[in-house]
Design a protein around this motif. Structure first.
Motif, PDB file in Angstrom:
ATOM      1  N   SER A  14      -1.214  -2.471 -25.315  1.00 14.95           N
ATOM      2  CA  SER A  14      -2.275  -1.804 -26.066  1.00 14.95           C
ATOM      3  C   SER A  14      -3.356  -1.288 -25.137  1.00 14.95           C
ATOM      4  CB  SER A  14      -2.865  -2.783 -27.087  1.00 14.95           C
ATOM      5  OG  SER A  14      -3.944  -2.191 -27.764  1.00 14.95           O
ATOM      6  N   MET A  17      -2.052   1.716 -23.159  1.00  8.43           N
ATOM      7  CA  MET A  17      -1.959   2.934 -23.960  1.00  8.43           C
ATOM      8  C   MET A  17      -3.337   3.541 -24.175  1.00  8.43           C
ATOM      9  SD  MET A  17       0.930   1.668 -26.684  1.00  8.43           S
ATOM     10  CE  MET A  17       0.642   3.032 -27.796  1.00  8.43           C
ATOM     11  N   THR A  18      -4.325   2.685 -24.421  1.00  6.52           N
ATOM     12  CA  THR A  18      -5.684   3.188 -24.597  1.00  6.52           C
ATOM     13  C   THR A  18      -6.174   3.841 -23.320  1.00  6.52           C
ATOM     14  OG1 THR A  18      -6.131   1.427 -26.185  1.00  6.52           O
ATOM     15  CG2 THR A  18      -8.038   2.543 -25.203  1.00  6.52           C
ATOM     16  N   ALA A  21      -4.540   7.267 -22.726  1.00 14.03           N
ATOM     17  CA  ALA A  21      -5.061   8.345 -23.556  1.00 14.03           C
ATOM     18  C   ALA A  21      -6.367   8.889 -23.006  1.00 14.03           C
ATOM     19  CB  ALA A  21      -5.266   7.832 -24.986  1.00 14.03           C
ATOM     20  N   ASN A  43       1.472   9.475 -21.211  1.00 10.46           N
ATOM     21  CA  ASN A  43       1.380  10.146 -22.506  1.00 10.46           C
ATOM     22  C   ASN A  43       0.688   9.246 -23.524  1.00 10.46           C
ATOM     23  OD1 ASN A  43       3.258   8.285 -23.447  1.00 10.46           O
ATOM     24  ND2 ASN A  43       4.981   9.717 -23.430  1.00 10.46           N
ATOM     25  N   ALA A  44       0.601   9.725 -24.751  1.00  8.35           N
ATOM     26  CA  ALA A  44      -0.133   8.987 -25.784  1.00  8.35           C
ATOM     27  C   ALA A  44       0.492   7.635 -26.085  1.00  8.35           C
ATOM     28  CB  ALA A  44      -0.207   9.828 -27.062  1.00  8.35           C
ATOM     29  N   ASP A  45       1.791   7.501 -25.824  1.00  8.04           N
ATOM     30  CA  ASP A  45       2.466   6.223 -26.063  1.00  8.04           C
ATOM     31  C   ASP A  45       2.400   5.298 -24.851  1.00  8.04           C
ATOM     32  OD1 ASP A  45       3.283   6.888 -28.663  1.00  8.04           O
ATOM     33  OD2 ASP A  45       4.987   8.022 -27.875  1.00  8.04           O
ATOM     34  N   GLY A  46       1.778   5.767 -23.781  1.00 16.44           N
ATOM     35  CA  GLY A  46       1.627   4.937 -22.596  1.00 16.44           C
ATOM     36  C   GLY A  46       2.732   5.073 -21.578  1.00 16.44           C
ATOM     37  N   PHE A  47       3.747   5.905 -21.853  1.00 12.82           N
ATOM     38  CA  PHE A  47       4.857   6.034 -20.910  1.00 12.82           C
ATOM     39  C   PHE A  47       4.501   7.022 -19.800  1.00 12.82           C
ATOM     40  CE2 PHE A  47       7.176   4.574 -24.747  1.00 12.82           C
ATOM     41  CZ  PHE A  47       7.600   3.365 -24.213  1.00 12.82           C
ATOM     42  N   HIS A 240       4.816   0.847 -19.091  1.00 17.02           N
ATOM     43  CA  HIS A 240       4.779   2.294 -18.913  1.00 17.02           C
ATOM     44  C   HIS A 240       6.139   2.901 -18.574  1.00 17.02           C
ATOM     45  CE1 HIS A 240       0.498   1.728 -19.131  1.00 17.02           C
ATOM     46  NE2 HIS A 240       0.567   0.849 -18.143  1.00 17.02           N
ATOM     47  N   ARG A 242      10.398   2.718 -19.755  1.00 23.83           N
ATOM     48  CA  ARG A 242      11.254   2.232 -20.840  1.00 23.83           C
ATOM     49  C   ARG A 242      12.307   1.254 -20.339  1.00 23.83           C
ATOM     50  NH1 ARG A 242      10.379   5.711 -25.281  1.00 23.83           N
ATOM     51  NH2 ARG A 242       9.235   7.601 -24.686  1.00 23.83           N
ATOM     52  N   ASP A 267       8.622  10.575 -18.867  1.00 19.43           N
ATOM     53  CA  ASP A 267       8.436   9.920 -20.165  1.00 19.43           C
ATOM     54  C   ASP A 267       9.014   8.509 -20.154  1.00 19.43           C
ATOM     55  OD1 ASP A 267       7.596   9.699 -22.822  1.00 19.43           O
ATOM     56  OD2 ASP A 267       9.515  10.433 -23.594  1.00 19.43           O
TER      57      ASP A 267
END
Length: 458
Positions: A14, A17-18, A21, A43-47, A240, A242, A267
């Motif tokens: 969390s 990701m914040t 952003a 990216n916005a999802d943190g990746f 960050h 996958r 990504d």
């Protein structure tokens, strides 16, 4: 408030990701905020995405002079020459005899091998009456016939049985057919393999000898896992990406070819930018770390010539597509469908090239001294002169593209033309192993470029 276990991982994700952003860097990794876990675009999802990265700082090391030869090395060379001389002396006779035996003793004669221990000889293997059969065809006292139990077809069938029975389990590292045995190298522990064979309900062929010396021993099943559950991924990095997929078996024999692949992160997925963006499977034992300049990299800070994510890797072996479901299914689940290729190493191509240039230059300097009798200072002047000469004579293709110059080190490394007759040697030299040498052991005649340099270096 403190979090533990899964709650802690969710808190890290969390927060990351914040952070992503609010503070993203350029895809090339040129900008890095102090609070970012590593240089990347999030990216916005943190990746994370890393499309390029500069090579890490690296200082090539001058290679040490070769160690003086030892008595053991001289003895080993002498033994090698003894064996080679014998084999060369009987090669034609052995080949002709083997062809005759295949015709006239078909179904009886199996194969032959050289006995290189003690009294040198050649062993011819027969299924029936080996010594008596060979005596009908040869009187060479160094040849001997042996009666063996298994035919070559039976030995090959045993090897095929092992591969077919255990192929999907991927527990065999390699097989080799020796005289009357089939050696099978197993990559898992003996207990695991015996249990596997018992579950399959198979009896191993009598010819098979199992070898459990493969290292390291690995579990029968250890598929790639999500990054947040992967011990090879730093905790701050895991949210960050996958997946950091690695082969679950050490590489066996590799093709003797150098390959290069530019590995990027897109990504949260590792891809080969110069291989149609194929997904990447890394070698067994690979790890990630964040270096002192905040770049995501492979290995550790102590790994010589480590590569960063976003630069070109180099390794020994071919690049091939992976189709083993156990390995590619987790990658597809994390990153979507697509071709998966295997990279066999994680060394920086840039660092290796720089070290190679230093090695080549040092070896060329030593060759000028040991092969042609130049002093160190004169050899260095010769190298500098030759580099200037080669750069001035740069070749250009029809399309106007300049070819890279042939370096001084490459020129020095060109072997001299073999000499077939002593009459071709210059005065004061003699023919030694196909080359003309002075009494001090220096090569003559001099290469044209070296003669030209010495003329102006007076």
């Amino acid at each position: 408030m403190k979090f533990r276990g899964a709650a802690a991982r969710l808190a890290v994700l969390s927060a990351s990701m914040t952070l992503a952003a609010c503070t993203a860097s350029k895809p090339g990794g040129d900008v890095s905020e102090p609070s970012q876990p590593f240089r990347a675009d999030f990216n916005a999802d943190g990746f994370a995405t890393i499309l390029s990265a500069p090579p890490a700082a690296f200082d090539p090391v001058e290679p040490a002079p070769p160690a003086p030869r030892t008595a053991d090395q001289d003895a080993a060379d002498a033994e090698f020459m003894r064996v080679a001389d014998y084999q060369n002396s009987v090669m034609d006779e052995v080949q002709a005899l083997a062809e005759r035996l295949r015709r006239e003793e078909r179904g009886n004669f199996q194969t032959l091998h050289y006995d290189n221990e003690g009294e040198l000889g050649v062993v011819f293997e027969f299924l029936r009456d080996g010594p008596a059969t060979l005596s009908k065809y040869s009187r060479n006292p160094t040849f001997r016939g042996e009666t063996v139990r298994w035919s070559q077809e039976e030995l090959m069938a045993a090897a095929d049985f092992m591969w077919e029975t255990f192929r999907e389990d991927r527990v065999i590292q390699g097989t080799g057919i020796r005289s009357q045995t089939v050696n099978v190298e197993i990559i898992v522990s003996e207990d695991e393999f015996r249990s596997l064979a018992k579950r399959k309900g198979v009896t191993l062929p009598e010819q098979v000898e199992l070898v459990f010396r493969a290292a390291p021993v690995v579990p029968i099943s250890s598929p790639p896992r999500a990054a947040v559950r992967d011990e090879a991924v730093p905790v701050a990095v895991a949210p960050h990406i996958r997946i950091f997929p690695r082969h679950d078996r050490p590489a066996g024999a590799l093709n003797a070819i150098n390959s290069q692949v530019k590995v990027v992160l897109n990504d949260g997925c590792f891809r080969a930018a110069d291989r149609d963006d194929a997904l990447v499977l890394f070698p067994f034992g690979a790890r990630l770390f964040v270096d002192s300049a905040n770049y995501l990299a492979f290995g550790s800070a102590e790994t010589p010539r480590y590569a960063r994510v976003g630069e070109t890797l180099t390794f020994m072996g071919s690049v091939y597509e992976v189709d083993i479901p156990e390995l590619i299914d987790p990658i597809h689940a994390a990153c979507g469908r697509g071709k998966v290729i295997k990279v066999e190493g994680l060394e920086s191509a840039n660092a290796l090239a720089r070290q190679g240039a230093v090695d080549d230059n040092a070896n060329a300097l030593r060759r000028l001294q040991s092969s042609y009798g130049l002093g160190e200072a004169q050899a260095r002047r010769a190298m500098a002169w030759l580099d200037r000469r080669q750069a001035a004579n740069q070749q250009v293709m029809q399309e106007g593209i300049a070819l890279p110059p042939i370096t001084a080190a490459m020129t020095v490394d060109i072997p001299p033309r073999p000499v077939m007759d002593a009459s071709e040697c210059p005065a004061g030299t003699s023919l030694v192993s196909g080359l003309c040498r002075t009494p001090e052991g220096y090569l003559r005649p001099l290469p044209e470029w070296l003669a030209e340099f010495l003329e102006q270096d007076k």
